[in-house]
Motif scaffolding. Structure first.
Motif, PDB file in Angstrom:
ATOM      1  N   ASN A   1      -2.559   3.110   9.110  1.00 37.09           N
ATOM      2  CA  ASN A   1      -3.704   4.022   9.139  1.00 37.09           C
ATOM      3  C   ASN A   1      -3.236   5.467   9.264  1.00 37.09           C
ATOM      4  N   VAL A   2      -2.394   5.873   8.322  1.00 37.52           N
ATOM      5  CA  VAL A   2      -1.910   7.248   8.307  1.00 37.52           C
ATOM      6  C   VAL A   2      -2.233   7.868   6.951  1.00 37.52           C
ATOM      7  N   GLY A   3      -2.525   9.135   6.945  1.00 36.93           N
ATOM      8  CA  GLY A   3      -2.790   9.836   5.696  1.00 36.93           C
ATOM      9  C   GLY A   3      -3.911   9.197   4.908  1.00 36.93           C
ATOM     10  N   VAL A   4      -3.804   9.259   3.589  1.00 35.76           N
ATOM     11  CA  VAL A   4      -4.824   8.689   2.710  1.00 35.76           C
ATOM     12  C   VAL A   4      -4.166   7.704   1.752  1.00 35.76           C
ATOM     13  N   GLU A   5      -4.888   6.657   1.452  1.00 37.49           N
ATOM     14  CA  GLU A   5      -4.356   5.668   0.515  1.00 37.49           C
ATOM     15  C   GLU A   5      -4.426   6.211  -0.907  1.00 37.49           C
ATOM     16  N   VAL A   6      -3.317   6.072  -1.621  1.00 30.81           N
ATOM     17  CA  VAL A   6      -3.276   6.555  -3.005  1.00 30.81           C
ATOM     18  C   VAL A   6      -2.926   5.441  -3.991  1.00 30.81           C
ATOM     19  N   ALA A   7      -2.554   4.254  -3.492  1.00 25.96           N
ATOM     20  CA  ALA A   7      -2.250   3.147  -4.391  1.00 25.96           C
ATOM     21  C   ALA A   7      -2.157   1.845  -3.599  1.00 25.96           C
TER      22      ALA A   7
ATOM     23  N   VAL B   1       0.831  -1.207   0.000  1.00 22.11           N
ATOM     24  CA  VAL B   1       0.000   0.000   0.000  1.00 22.11           C
ATOM     25  C   VAL B   1       0.866   1.257   0.000  1.00 22.11           C
ATOM     26  N   VAL B   2       0.420   2.265  -0.732  1.00 21.33           N
ATOM     27  CA  VAL B   2       1.061   3.581  -0.726  1.00 21.33           C
ATOM     28  C   VAL B   2       0.082   4.576  -0.130  1.00 21.33           C
ATOM     29  N   ARG B   3       0.553   5.369   0.839  1.00 21.25           N
ATOM     30  CA  ARG B   3      -0.305   6.378   1.484  1.00 21.25           C
ATOM     31  C   ARG B   3       0.408   7.727   1.483  1.00 21.25           C
ATOM     32  N   ALA B   4      -0.361   8.741   1.260  1.00 24.11           N
ATOM     33  CA  ALA B   4       0.154  10.112   1.251  1.00 24.11           C
ATOM     34  C   ALA B   4      -0.179  10.778   2.578  1.00 24.11           C
ATOM     35  N   VAL B   5       0.841  11.333   3.225  1.00 24.25           N
ATOM     36  CA  VAL B   5       0.657  12.014   4.510  1.00 24.25           C
ATOM     37  C   VAL B   5       1.037  13.479   4.326  1.00 24.25           C
ATOM     38  N   GLY B   6       0.081  14.354   4.463  1.00 26.67           N
ATOM     39  CA  GLY B   6       0.321  15.778   4.252  1.00 26.67           C
ATOM     40  C   GLY B   6      -0.727  16.355   3.317  1.00 26.67           C
ATOM     41  N   ALA B   7      -0.671  17.637   3.148  1.00 24.12           N
ATOM     42  CA  ALA B   7      -1.642  18.318   2.287  1.00 24.12           C
ATOM     43  C   ALA B   7      -1.295  18.116   0.821  1.00 24.12           C
TER      44      ALA B   7
END
Length: 614
Positions: free
Chosen positions: A301-307, A97-103
């Motif tokens: 469970n950090v940021g949002v999943e992007v891939a 899983v890839v997750r983006a943390v930040g704006a």
């Protein structure tokens, strides 16, 4: 035509009622004892167990003494993985899983991009030889489709799921760069190996070319070209201390090249380099550095999943057994270790008579009531309850699964030191291996488990062994090889039905490895012949069904006609006749058996014989 048919029937009767006699259990036991008296294993530490489908012992020799199993250890690991992980999720997949943390502002991520490894061993060139980065590019492409084109922060590579112990402590330290000792990490690129290829120069005067996956390591190229084929000798090594590839020797000017896979030193850094390269190829600029995390809480469970990228369990099991891939087996072991403290195993360890179904049901039901999400998300929902998948937790998981879920007693002296059998500290007995095979044959994972094994003369590590009938396509097995260790365990399968089991574990043999393998293959052949005769009665001239098949010289059309009339009995009958036929007809008989098995619904056997006919 009538004359020909009459002659063929007479020939068949002569073949089946000639000088041969029915093969009894006593005959088989004597044959196996005679084979074991061969010089190749005389004086070796040998354990043998042969059982029929009902579990009755046909032959045994020191079968309860534990020995070094080599890659036969993979039988234990894959059996346990199928039992547990298919219950976790019938469609279990390894997920990255890839997750983006930040704006995220426009096309810019003002924060970090996190890559979480879930133990998937399949992110490699094995499935995309033309593009080793295919899986990572898939992830990068998904990230780009969210609109992100620039990452201001870091790329954070997470390997906490398996922890920081990448190399088993008892594996030989002088072989750490060999592909079969690749480090084990929960995020891995290309089996944690860098593939190096040395090529002669395209034009005179140019240097020897050295290619590698990702151009990851600096290269010291000491290799020169030669026009003398006899001088061709290229060596490729990894200087682990200075992290550089060294190439030397002489390469023949007309050579197609020399390739070697080298196990990397730092698997997380290697995965980070692959991810960064994949992002760049998808048009994503990562401005920050790469941060590696190998220990600590595995919080996805950090940021949002992007891939996300998923690989099926079945594929992993098959490569583990057919290819005897150590890296895959160790990833499976550590994945099992992650579940050590879940009710699937924790409660099972307290109640040896329970398979843990009730615990699992309560576990999932509890999560369902709290999070109100569908069952398809179970894997993600239990992430936070999982332990670190270490070698130690994996070994404990094996014991709990075997005793509490599969109901197999682990005899004294049996030791699971790793998941692949690379460790010389592991110990299995031939009797224990046959008990495991018998249990898997009786369970709901039979087809998947035995389908993952190599087939004699057809696939995997047995492709070049037992290439003639009766073993061709009928013997499914797992090989094992270390210095002075050779193992072969498996089953005889007629159609898709398991008819017998065997395990031959040889340690400290005085002869050559090839001679020991020949002994093992002879035992498998004799067992197969016994099975065929026990079903058909043909070896002794018996004919309990009144169904004498055509002889070895008959046409394929005549065999088809026999199969159309007599159904299931045609499969062992044709195999028996094929074993008496000229070797030149092997592919012809294999194609026939593929058709007959397919018609009768034996899809796995049909595929084996189809492959053998090509």
């Amino acid at each position: 035509m009538k004359i020909r048919s009459t002659l063929l029937v007479l020939f068949a009767i002569a073949l089946f009622a000639g000088t041969s006699s029915a093969i009894t259990k006593e005959d088989l036991a004597q044959d196996v004892a005679r084979i074991l008296d061969a010089s190749a294993v005389r004086g070796a530490n040998v354990g043998v167990m042969v059982r029929d489908a009902q579990g009755s012992v046909i032959f045994e020799k020191d079968a309860r003494v534990p020995r070094i199993p080599a890659s036969n250890m993979k039988l234990v690991t894959t059996a346990c993985a199928l039992d547990l992980l298919r219950e976790v999720d019938p469609d279990f997949k390894f997920e990255t899983v890839v997750r983006a943390v930040g704006a995220i502002e426009g096309e810019v991520l003002k924060g970090d991009l996190h890559l979480f490894g879930g133990g998937d061993p399949n992110l490699s060139a094995r499935f995309s030889p033309d593009d080793p980065l295919a899986a990572f590019k898939d992830l990068a492409g998904q990230v780009r489709r969210t609109g992100i084109a620039k990452v201001i922060g870091q790329l954070v590579i997470h390997g906490e799921a398996f922890g920081p112990e990448f190399v088993h402590p008892s594996w030989p330290r002088d072989q750490l760069s060999e592909w079969y000792e690749a480090p084990v990490s929960s995020i891995a690129f290309n089996d944690n190996c860098v593939d190096v290829k040395v090529l002669p120069p395209r034009r005179e005067g140019e240097p020897v070319t050295v290619e590698q996956t990702l151009s990851y390591y600096p290269v010291v190229n000491r290799c020169v070209v030669t026009s003398n084929a006899r001088e061709h000798s290229v060596w490729i090594d990894l200087d682990r201390e200075n992290k550089r590839i060294i190439v030397g020797g002489k390469i023949f000017s007309q050579s197609a090249g020399v390739t070697k896979s080298l196990a990397v030193v730092d698997p997380l850094d290697y995965a980070g380099a692959a991810f960064k390269s994949a992002l760049a190829s998808s048009g994503i600029m990562a401005e920050g550095g790469v941060r590696l995390v190998s220990s600590g809480p595995f919080d996805t469970n950090v940021g949002v999943e992007v891939a996300s990228y998923a690989s099926p369990l079945g594929q992993t099991i098959e490569i583990t057994n057919k290819n005897s891939q150590n890296f895959y087996a160790e990833c499976l072991l550590r994945t099992l270790g992650r579940y050590i403290n879940t009710p699937l195993l924790a409660e099972a360890s307290e109640n040896a008579n329970s398979r843990g179904e009730s615990a699992a049901m309560r576990f999932f039901a509890g999560i369902e009531s709290v999070q109100q999400q569908p069952r398809t998300n179970d894997l993600r929902r239990i992430q936070m309850t999982l332990s670190v998948g270490s070698n130690g937790s994996g070994r404990t998981a094996l014991r709990r699964i075997l005793t509490s879920r599969l109901g197999i007693e682990i005899p004294e002296g049996v030791i699971f030191d790793d998941g692949s059998g690379m460790s010389r500290n592991s110990r299995l007995s031939a009797d224990f291996v046959c008990s495991l095979l018998s249990k898997m044959s009786a369970g709901e994972r039979e087809g998947e488990f035995f389908g993952s094994l190599s087939s004699m003369g057809v696939s995997g590590t047995l492709k070049s062994r037992g290439e003639s009938f009766p073993t061709l396509g009928s013997v499914l097995g797992k090989t094992g090889t270390l210095n002075s260790v050779s193992s072969l365990s498996g089953a005889v399968s007629i159609g898709d039905k398991i008819e017998a089991y065997f395990s031959v574990l040889v340690n400290d043999y005085p002869g050559s490895a090839g001679a020991v393998k020949d002994v093992q293959d002879q035992i498998a052949s004799k067992l197969t012949a016994y099975v065929l005769d026990s079903i058909t009665g043909l070896a002794g001239g018996g004919n309990p069904w009144g169904r004498i098949p055509p002889g070895p010289e008959a046409t394929i059309e005549e065999f088809r006609a026999f199969a159309n009339v007599h159904g299931e009995i045609a499969i062992p009958s044709i195999i028996y006749v094929a074993s008496k036929a000229p070797a030149a007809r092997k592919k012809e008989f294999a194609a026939l058996l593929a058709d007959v098995c397919e018609t009768l619904g034996h899809s796995a056997a049909a595929e084996r014989y189809r492959n053998a006919s090509e």
